[in-house]
Design a protein around this motif. Structure first.
Motif, PDB file in Angstrom:
ATOM      1  N   VAL A   1       1.043  -1.292   0.250  1.00  0.00           N
ATOM      2  CA  VAL A   1      -0.105  -0.070  -0.087  1.00  0.00           C
ATOM      3  C   VAL A   1       1.178   1.401   0.482  1.00  0.00           C
ATOM      4  CG1 VAL A   1      -1.976   1.263   1.400  1.00  0.00           C
ATOM      5  CG2 VAL A   1      -1.798  -1.334   0.969  1.00  0.00           C
TER       6      VAL A   1
ATOM      7  N   ARG B   1      -5.536   5.154   0.853  1.00  0.00           N
ATOM      8  CA  ARG B   1      -4.546   3.423   1.778  1.00  0.00           C
ATOM      9  C   ARG B   1      -5.562   2.286   2.392  1.00  0.00           C
ATOM     10  NH1 ARG B   1      -0.529   7.580   5.116  1.00  0.00           N
ATOM     11  NH2 ARG B   1       0.459   5.640   5.231  1.00  0.00           N
ATOM     12  N   VAL B   2      -6.131   2.874   2.935  1.00  0.00           N
ATOM     13  CA  VAL B   2      -7.285   1.983   3.960  1.00  0.00           C
ATOM     14  C   VAL B   2      -8.270   0.863   2.565  1.00  0.00           C
ATOM     15  CG1 VAL B   2      -9.316   1.605   5.185  1.00  0.00           C
ATOM     16  CG2 VAL B   2      -7.428   3.278   5.821  1.00  0.00           C
TER      17      VAL B   2
ATOM     18  N   ALA C   1      -5.797  -1.144   1.036  1.00  0.00           N
ATOM     19  CA  ALA C   1      -4.951  -2.438   1.308  1.00  0.00           C
ATOM     20  C   ALA C   1      -5.876  -3.634   1.405  1.00  0.00           C
ATOM     21  CB  ALA C   1      -4.917  -1.746   3.506  1.00  0.00           C
ATOM     22  N   THR C   2      -7.964  -3.051   2.038  1.00  0.00           N
ATOM     23  CA  THR C   2      -8.640  -3.720   1.640  1.00  0.00           C
ATOM     24  C   THR C   2      -9.113  -4.509   0.458  1.00  0.00           C
ATOM     25  OG1 THR C   2      -9.783  -1.968   3.393  1.00  0.00           O
ATOM     26  CG2 THR C   2     -11.379  -4.147   2.467  1.00  0.00           C
TER      27      THR C   2
ATOM     28  N   ILE D   1       2.575  -1.680   4.128  1.00  0.00           N
ATOM     29  CA  ILE D   1       2.450  -0.135   4.593  1.00  0.00           C
ATOM     30  C   ILE D   1       3.106   0.440   3.898  1.00  0.00           C
ATOM     31  CG2 ILE D   1       0.507   1.270   5.397  1.00  0.00           C
ATOM     32  CD1 ILE D   1      -0.765  -1.274   6.716  1.00  0.00           C
TER      33      ILE D   1
ATOM     34  N   THR E   1      -3.748   5.497  10.119  1.00  0.00           N
ATOM     35  CA  THR E   1      -4.044   4.622   9.322  1.00  0.00           C
ATOM     36  C   THR E   1      -3.579   3.379   9.419  1.00  0.00           C
ATOM     37  OG1 THR E   1      -3.131   6.307   7.524  1.00  0.00           O
ATOM     38  CG2 THR E   1      -3.281   3.665   6.453  1.00  0.00           C
TER      39      THR E   1
ATOM     40  N   ILE F   1      -6.721   0.379   8.602  1.00  0.00           N
ATOM     41  CA  ILE F   1      -6.489  -1.072   7.780  1.00  0.00           C
ATOM     42  C   ILE F   1      -6.185  -2.196   8.947  1.00  0.00           C
ATOM     43  CG2 ILE F   1      -4.311  -1.835   6.778  1.00  0.00           C
ATOM     44  CD1 ILE F   1      -3.312   1.031   5.873  1.00  0.00           C
TER      45      ILE F   1
ATOM     46  N   LYS G   1      -9.621  -3.036   9.181  1.00  0.00           N
ATOM     47  CA  LYS G   1     -10.298  -3.902   8.125  1.00  0.00           C
ATOM     48  C   LYS G   1      -9.573  -5.106   7.838  1.00  0.00           C
ATOM     49  CE  LYS G   1     -13.325  -0.358   7.299  1.00  0.00           C
ATOM     50  NZ  LYS G   1     -14.694  -1.173   6.577  1.00  0.00           N
ATOM     51  N   THR G   2      -8.570  -5.505   8.046  1.00  0.00           N
ATOM     52  CA  THR G   2      -7.581  -6.870   7.653  1.00  0.00           C
ATOM     53  C   THR G   2      -7.288  -7.824   8.159  1.00  0.00           C
ATOM     54  OG1 THR G   2      -6.048  -5.340   7.615  1.00  0.00           O
ATOM     55  CG2 THR G   2      -6.764  -5.005   5.882  1.00  0.00           C
TER      56      THR G   2
ATOM     57  N   TYR H   1       1.579  -7.896   9.187  1.00  0.00           N
ATOM     58  CA  TYR H   1       2.189  -6.594   8.516  1.00  0.00           C
ATOM     59  C   TYR H   1       3.520  -5.666   8.642  1.00  0.00           C
ATOM     60  CZ  TYR H   1      -3.229  -6.059   9.281  1.00  0.00           C
ATOM     61  OH  TYR H   1      -4.472  -6.518   9.349  1.00  0.00           O
TER      62      TYR H   1
END
Length: 343
Positions: free
Chosen positions: A135, A143-144, A147-148, A160, A172, A176, A179-180, A185
């Motif tokens: 990302v 960015r969100v 990433a999604t 990221i 951010t 993220i 959502k993930t 990461y």
């Protein structure tokens, strides 16, 4: 005979699917050099250089001018004695990406001649690796959303980019993370933070219950004391990228106790130094990841074989061929499922 007859360069320009934004740098295209080695028996070997002025101080025009020089350096050498050729091309320390391309093209030609994949020449430690997808920097919502989408595509390791806006970066990562769920990461600041900013960043994420697998290059490349400061005050493992170009850089980082991870990029080191860095880091009982610059599938092929051959890496950041516009994917690998690269 597997003796080198000629070396030829070809410039290829690839556009990114969308602008690729990291700290203080936005790219819309990548200019790469395809290296073709022809042996006296007609066998061909291919490699690719993806130069970076930001990291290595390389310019494409200067690299293209090296074609007759490299012909003179290695013409007549037998690819079966590839370590001899590596010793000669190690003199190209000011041009690491072209050194990587030439060294890999030698191995690729040897692979064709003896009918053995490069990853097996390098040890054959693994048969499959998993790559992340990146990302880049944008608005918080971009960015969100990126990433999604990456998570929905099947990637379970997400890289990221951060480093230009500390507060927005923290928010951010938090968004993220929500959502993930279940992803791992890698967070890369590309030298964007001061040591104190980096500590603020990781401590706030830690307090929110967010786990980062690798916090990559938080400070300037030559600020080894700053990198060490971050490592000793971070709840997450700290990695070096821009600070770790040669085997000598890595030896210093280890001596200074400045890192948990070293990010090997063939474009920074060539094959020869990369092999040395693997052994140095393993001897120090530290960790490795492998990354890329702006390689096409031809260049990513090099790193895939290197990673499979050595089996040395905890994380594989080999996604550049997935984010550029490329009509014909090249290289002796295939993508079995979206987030796996395998022979």
């Amino acid at each position: 005979m597997g003796k080198i007859k000629s070396v030829k360069f070809k410039l290829n320009v690839f556009e990114y699917e969308k602008p690729f934004h990291i700290t203080n740098s936005i790219s819309t295209k990548t200019s790469n050099i395809e290296v073709r080695i022809e042996l006296e028996n007609g066998i061909l070997g291919f490699g690719e250089a993806s130069p970076s002025f930001r990291v290595n101080g390389e310019k494409v025009e200067a690299l293209l001018a090296l074609e007759p020089v490299i012909n003179e350096m290695i013409k007549g050498y037998d690819t079966k004695n590839y370590r001899q050729i590596f010793d000669i091309t190690d003199k190209l320390f000011a041009f690491p990406s072209i050194k990587a391309a030439v060294q890999y093209a030698v191995l690729d030609a040897l692979s064709e001649e003896i009918d053995l994949p490069v990853y097996k020449i390098l040890g054959g430690a693994k048969g499959k690796i998993e790559t992340d997808k990146t990302v880049s920097i944008g608005t918080l919502e971009e960015r969100v959303n990126d990433a999604t989408k990456i998570f929905e595509e099947g990637f379970r390791i997400i890289k990221i980019k951060v480093g230009e806006n500390l507060r927005e970066d923290i928010e951010t990562i938090e968004r993220i993370y929500e959502k993930t769920s279940g992803a791992k990461y890698i967070v890369d600041a590309n030298m964007g933070y001061t040591p104190k900013e980096a500590i603020t960043f990781v401590n706030e994420l830690y307090k929110k219950g967010i786990d980062i697998n690798v916090f990559e290059q938080p400070v300037k490349m030559h600020d080894i004391e700053g990198l060490k400061f971050v490592r000793f005050h971070s709840p997450f493992p700290v990695g070096a990228d821009e600070s770790a170009k040669t085997k000598y850089d890595v030896m210093r980082l280890i001596k200074e106790e400045a890192v948990d991870y070293v990010n090997i990029k063939l474009m920074k080191s060539g094959i020869s130094d990369a092999l040395a860095i693997v052994e140095i880091v393993k001897a120090a009982n530290l960790h490795l990841m492998i990354g890329c610059m702006g390689e096409s599938s031809l260049g990513i092929n090099q790193s895939v074989h290197f990673a499979l051959g050595t089996g040395a890496f905890d994380f594989h950041d080999l996604d550049s061929a997935l984010i550029i516009k490329e009509e014909n994917f090249r290289g002796k690998y295939k993508t079995e499922i979206p987030y796996h690269i395998a022979i």
